[in-house]
Design a protein around this motif. Sequence first.
Motif, short mmCIF file in Angstrom:
data_model
loop_
_atom_site.label_atom_id
_atom_site.label_comp_id
_atom_site.label_asym_id
_atom_site.label_seq_id
_atom_site.Cartn_x
_atom_site.Cartn_y
_atom_site.Cartn_z
N ALA A 226 5.20 107.71 96.99
CA ALA A 226 4.45 108.93 96.70
C ALA A 226 2.97 108.57 96.57
O ALA A 226 2.61 107.40 96.37
CB ALA A 226 4.94 109.58 95.40
N GLU A 227 2.14 109.58 96.74
CA GLU A 227 0.69 109.36 96.62
C GLU A 227 0.32 109.23 95.15
O GLU A 227 0.90 109.88 94.28
CB GLU A 227 -0.05 110.55 97.24
CG GLU A 227 -1.56 110.39 97.26
CD GLU A 227 -2.25 111.54 98.00
OE1 GLU A 227 -3.49 111.60 97.96
OE2 GLU A 227 -1.53 112.37 98.59
N GLY A 228 -0.67 108.39 94.89
CA GLY A 228 -1.08 108.23 93.51
C GLY A 228 -2.15 107.18 93.33
O GLY A 228 -2.79 106.74 94.29
N MET A 229 -2.33 106.75 92.07
CA MET A 229 -3.34 105.77 91.71
C MET A 229 -2.66 104.55 91.10
O MET A 229 -1.81 104.67 90.21
CB MET A 229 -4.32 106.37 90.70
CG MET A 229 -5.50 105.50 90.39
SD MET A 229 -6.68 105.47 91.76
CE MET A 229 -7.23 107.18 91.75
N VAL A 230 -3.04 103.36 91.58
CA VAL A 230 -2.48 102.12 91.04
C VAL A 230 -3.04 101.91 89.63
O VAL A 230 -4.26 101.83 89.44
CB VAL A 230 -2.83 100.93 91.94
CG1 VAL A 230 -2.29 99.63 91.33
CG2 VAL A 230 -2.27 101.13 93.34
N THR A 231 -2.15 101.86 88.67
CA THR A 231 -2.57 101.66 87.28
C THR A 231 -2.36 100.22 86.80
O THR A 231 -2.98 99.81 85.82
CB THR A 231 -1.80 102.62 86.35
OG1 THR A 231 -0.39 102.41 86.51
CG2 THR A 231 -2.14 104.07 86.68
N GLY A 266 -6.70 100.89 90.05
CA GLY A 266 -7.76 101.83 90.41
C GLY A 266 -7.76 102.22 91.88
O GLY A 266 -8.52 103.11 92.28
N GLN A 267 -6.90 101.60 92.67
CA GLN A 267 -6.87 101.90 94.11
C GLN A 267 -6.01 103.14 94.36
O GLN A 267 -4.93 103.30 93.79
CB GLN A 267 -6.30 100.71 94.87
CG GLN A 267 -6.25 100.92 96.38
CD GLN A 267 -5.78 99.69 97.13
OE1 GLN A 267 -5.82 98.57 96.59
NE2 GLN A 267 -5.32 99.87 98.35
N GLU A 274 1.54 100.25 102.34
CA GLU A 274 2.14 98.97 101.93
C GLU A 274 1.40 98.46 100.71
O GLU A 274 0.18 98.29 100.73
CB GLU A 274 2.07 97.96 103.07
CG GLU A 274 2.79 96.66 102.77
CD GLU A 274 2.77 95.70 103.95
OE1 GLU A 274 3.16 94.52 103.78
OE2 GLU A 274 2.36 96.14 105.05
N ILE A 275 2.15 98.20 99.65
CA ILE A 275 1.52 97.79 98.39
C ILE A 275 1.88 96.36 97.99
O ILE A 275 1.20 95.77 97.14
CB ILE A 275 1.92 98.75 97.26
CG1 ILE A 275 3.44 98.80 97.10
CG2 ILE A 275 1.36 100.15 97.53
CD1 ILE A 275 3.91 99.64 95.91
#
Length: 310
Positions: A226-231, A266-267, A274-275
């Motif tokens: 899913a779309e989001g922000m890396v915390t 923050g990305q 791909e994370i």
Amino acid sequence: MQIILVSRAGKVPKTLDLTNQRLRWRVLGIGAAAVLALAMLGAGVALAVASPRGRAVAEIDALHQRVQDQDKQLGDLKVDAHRQLDALAIKLGQLQAQATRLNALGERLAQVGKLDNGEFNFDQPPPVGGVEVSAGSSAYALPQSLDASIDQLATQFDTQEAQLSAMQSLLMNARIDSDLKPTGMPADGYISSYFGVRADPFDGSAARHTGLDIAVPYGTPVHTVAEGMVTYAGVRSGYGNVVEIDHGNGYMTRYAHNSKLLVHPGQHVRVGDEIAEAGSTGRSTGSHVHFEVWYDGRVVNPLAFVKNHR
């Protein structure tokens, strides 16, 4: 032959002897001069009378020629106008066909987007209103049937534009909601351990498993669901190299035991980015992806999310 000129004043009469050659030439000269003068006077009068009539005739001929030229131009304009009207009618037919295709596309989009059938009826114009404003008289007019068809088509296009814009907004909102909700598998593999109570793989005691284990080869790409922000992107106890992503609306996903992390806190990431690369770091018996889904601060069973499709 003699000519006697008698004066009323009582003077002595004068006698002209026509046998005198000199006198005859003089009389003939005077007569010729008089005839010549009369001829010139007649010619002048004739020219004075004939000149305006000649100019009028010339002007009339010029007007006739101008009228003929204008008739020819008018004929050419009529032919060109008919040609343009024929081309306009053909274009109108093409636009009507396009409008029909747009209607079909709109209905198909309404079905795909699972929208209410009565909400987007492309056969009926949306309710509108407003003050009637007169645009004044037009400088020209199309044939009544063609003009009516164009007005009808313009109204139909306006209707389609309004409905498709509203549909686009709804579909965009639905897509945004869908992109923010965890859906699908984070890696291509099979589920080797499910959510819930299980036997601990290290000591065999009963333990609660807070996610799904997806068995994959070492180095397999791990994708966000899913779309989001890396915390968070780092090491956590038991999880090894882990990535946590906040998706908003209360959702958070966790991807653990990775061999390599490809994102940083923050990305912003989108669906399918791909994370990480799968591995066996942390408390693990082999290469796999530990996948968790959190909602409103509580861990939930990810099985329903990985089985869904966008």
